[in-house]
Write a protein that holds these residues in place. Sequence first.
Motif, short mmCIF file in Angstrom:
data_model
loop_
_atom_site.label_atom_id
_atom_site.label_comp_id
_atom_site.label_asym_id
_atom_site.label_seq_id
_atom_site.Cartn_x
_atom_site.Cartn_y
_atom_site.Cartn_z
N LEU A 122 0.83 -1.20 0.00
CA LEU A 122 0.00 0.00 0.00
C LEU A 122 0.86 1.26 0.00
O LEU A 122 0.57 2.22 -0.72
CB LEU A 122 -0.92 0.00 1.23
N TRP A 125 2.10 1.83 -3.36
CA TRP A 125 1.01 2.33 -4.20
C TRP A 125 0.81 3.82 -4.00
O TRP A 125 0.64 4.59 -4.95
CB TRP A 125 -0.27 1.56 -3.87
N GLN A 129 1.13 6.71 -6.82
CA GLN A 129 0.00 7.58 -7.15
C GLN A 129 0.35 9.05 -6.94
O GLN A 129 -0.04 9.92 -7.72
CB GLN A 129 -1.22 7.22 -6.30
N MET A 372 -5.72 -0.39 -5.85
CA MET A 372 -5.09 -0.16 -4.56
C MET A 372 -4.80 -1.46 -3.85
O MET A 372 -3.73 -1.66 -3.23
CB MET A 372 -6.00 0.71 -3.68
#
Length: 373
Positions: A122, A125, A129, A372
């Motif tokens: 996560l 990620w 992003q 996600m």
Amino acid sequence: MTPSSSAVFRCSGCGIPLQTEHKDRPGYVPSSAKEREPAVCQRCFRIKNYNEASSVTVDQDEFLKLLGGIASTNSLVVHIVDLFDFEGSMISSLQRFVGHNEVLLVVNKIDLLPRVTNFNRLRNWVQKQAKENGLRVVDVVLCSAKRGTGFDRVVEAVGRLRGDRDVYVVGATNVGKSTLINRLISDYSDLHQELTVSRYPGTTLDAVHIPLDDGKHIVDTPGIVYESRLTEIIPREDLGAVLPDKPLKPLTYQLDEKQTLFFGALVRFDFVEGEHQSFTVYASSGIPIHRTKLERADELYENHKGVMLAPPNAEGLATLPAWTRHRLRIARGAKQDVFVSGLGWIKANSESGALIDVFAPRGIKVMLRDSMI
């Protein structure tokens, strides 16, 4: 105290013009306290006496005026975002306003994700992003304001990165900004001293400078309102249904093409074209989901909006902008989410590709992103 007053009364703490009519707006002071000397707005009063930073909001234009001065400072910028509404709460234009100042990205509400979430993945990620949104960050910290999880890491990161600089805390509404500021105040500021705050130079915004023990400040900026988030435009009584307050329970739907999912009367998801496949919904359990055939979707909506298809009810629905269609094509081999700001996201589990139509109130951010989870 009112717009018709001949004199302008200002808060002795933050410099904002004082007013007695609107509790949710900057500069509010109760009528019973307006004659006190020195006069302070309710926000400064609560920071001084209760170690409590409140959520004061401004619109996007006013917020950008405030950001415009950060580049000329030597500061650490702490940008707080809501993991549940990541793209909706990120200030994508932040980089061009902060200049050479470092940005610490604090990602709140990780308690909403399923317990089996891989948090190392996560974090990667989030970094990816942020980069794709043009934001360069010096570090990423995951936390939960509600549970207190990860706040020690936030405080440690701020202490490690700020050196002898001021700290600007920025974020959209409802991302947990006030909770973080309260924690930083308790860790870095002697609250027994007289609290001296000052209006940000050249603005009439309610930016509060909270003194730290080393003579520097935490600068609490107002929460920016993004009307591209569903949570900013729906009736207030429906927020409890839309905003999750406990870990999400993913719901997986096996869909054939030409099938539709209604999320109350707020959003419609059409699987227009593609092989039989599954889609997993990550949204609040307070929003009922109804499945139907695409050919019946228009009729179902017209006959049941505001009643079976709710929230909102018919009265609340009348206050929302009309739906806009967003056509999204998930490429073969891609692992993507259909993200609707404020509602959550729908993960496409197959890599066979799909053509999707999403209907949401005009102006709400709808997009494809890398999955996600």
